[in-house]
Design an enzyme around this catalytic site. Structure first.
Site, short mmCIF file in Angstrom:
data_model
loop_
_atom_site.label_atom_id
_atom_site.label_comp_id
_atom_site.label_asym_id
_atom_site.label_seq_id
_atom_site.Cartn_x
_atom_site.Cartn_y
_atom_site.Cartn_z
N CYS A 160 -0.54 4.09 2.16
CA CYS A 160 -0.31 3.85 3.59
C CYS A 160 1.12 4.17 3.99
O CYS A 160 1.38 4.78 5.04
CB CYS A 160 -0.61 2.40 3.95
SG CYS A 160 -2.22 1.79 3.42
N ASP A 161 2.08 3.72 3.19
CA ASP A 161 3.48 3.69 3.63
C ASP A 161 4.45 4.56 2.84
O ASP A 161 5.62 4.67 3.21
CB ASP A 161 3.98 2.24 3.60
CG ASP A 161 3.17 1.33 4.52
OD1 ASP A 161 2.75 1.81 5.58
OD2 ASP A 161 2.95 0.16 4.17
N CYS B 250 0.84 -1.21 0.00
CA CYS B 250 0.00 0.00 0.00
C CYS B 250 0.87 1.25 0.00
O CYS B 250 1.40 1.65 1.03
CB CYS B 250 -0.94 0.00 1.21
SG CYS B 250 -2.03 1.43 1.27
#
Length: 313
Positions: free
Chosen positions: A140-141, A137
């Site tokens: 997300c990261d 992701c």
């Protein structure tokens, strides 16, 4: 086989499931939750979470899920180990769910929060470094790789979208495309092709993610020339799709071609009366912890209203 009658049964224990449990428990519905095959969901294999409201200093994914669990249990959620192995949604207010092939639950309402699982390449090094520089992701990261060089695998729309997202944060983004062309739409292809710091490597196979405590590089091979090389990257993203964990509901619930449960617009309701879906089991667009939690709230509120309409709560 032992049988048990319940008002609200929640399948799955990620942000969606736990949020549904919190709302259902506070409403006095005495929810029973089965945690499923990955208790806590995908966040349990995520290290730092910095984009969920309420955690100004960030939090580790497993710790965050433990907080959700404690909050749900505080209001009376019966949180259990176990996994749904078979369902029968043919009778309203008496939905049958078999747990681990040994225990039958008959539920007036069912909230499905079984999530989705990222598809991986199947490399030992990929799994070993998952959460330590390997991610599925970018949204997300990606923040953790600001100013660094990263690689992303995939050739579809999601890969192109995530590569473009990473290009705004990272110094360099290598796109590793297994075939000689994209599967993505033309507009998404053009977007990455016209981004200066994205380098597209066609006919490229990933052999190994390098590193011990974190990613230090990725070893690749050109499928046409058979030449191997190493990219010096600190992040490795896999964007080859997700698989919703919805197979056991096939034949009862309406799903799209990828297996995501279809819900009625503006609600968590499915085509089956008294069955609700939330989180990544029905969301193929956003797939974020905060949106999953929001849909879990919707599912619990919809379940409560449904029971009230039936004069059962």
């Amino acid at each position: 086989m032992a049988q048990e009658q319940v008002e609200v049964l929640i399948l799955g224990s990620g942000p969606a499931g736990y949020t549904a449990a919190i709302y259902a428990a506070r409403a006095g519905l005495k929810p029973i939750m089965y945690q499923g095959g990955q208790p806590g969901g995908q966040l349990t294999i995520t290290t730092d979470v910095e984009n969920f409201p309420g955690y100004p200093d960030g939090i580790m994914g497993p710790e965050m899920m433990e907080d959700f669990k404690k909050q749900a249990e505080r209001f009376g959620t019966d949180n259990r180990w176990g996994m749904a192995t078979k369902v029968d949604f043919s009778t309203p207010l008496a939905h049958k769910v078999i747990i681990d092939d040994t225990h039958e639950i008959v539920a007036k309402t069912v909230i499905i929060a079984t999530g989705a699982s990222a598809k991986w390449l199947g490399l030992e090094s990929e799994q070993r470094l998952n959460g330590y520089g390997v991610s599925a992701c970018a949204v997300c990261d990606g923040f953790f790789f600001r100013g660094q060089e990263v690689a992303i695998v995939g050739g579809g729309d999601t890969a192109c979208e995530e590569a473009h997202y990473l290009s705004k944060l990272c110094k360099k983004v290598y796109m590793l495309v297994r075939k000689g062309e994209f599967r993505a739409s033309v507009i998404m292809q053009k977007r990455v092709e016209n981004t200066a710091n994205i380098e597209i490597l066609y006919h490229t196979e990933t052999l190994e993610v390098l590193g011990t405590d974190g990613v230090t590089g990725v070893r690749i091979k050109n499928a046409q020339t058979q030449v191997e090389s190493v990219l010096d990257v600190t992040g490795f993203f896999v964007a080859i799709g997700h698989q919703p964990n919805t197979q056991i509901f096939d034949g009862f619930l309406n799903m799209d071609e990828a297996g995501y449960i279809e819900t009625i617009k503006g609600s968590a309701r499915t085509n089956i009366e008294g069955v609700f879906a939330c989180g990544d089991a029905q969301d193929k667009i956003y797939r974020q912890a905060v949106t999953a939690a929001g849909s879990g709230c919707m599912a619990a509120l919809d379940a409560e209203r449904y029971l009230a309409e039936k004069d059962l709560h």
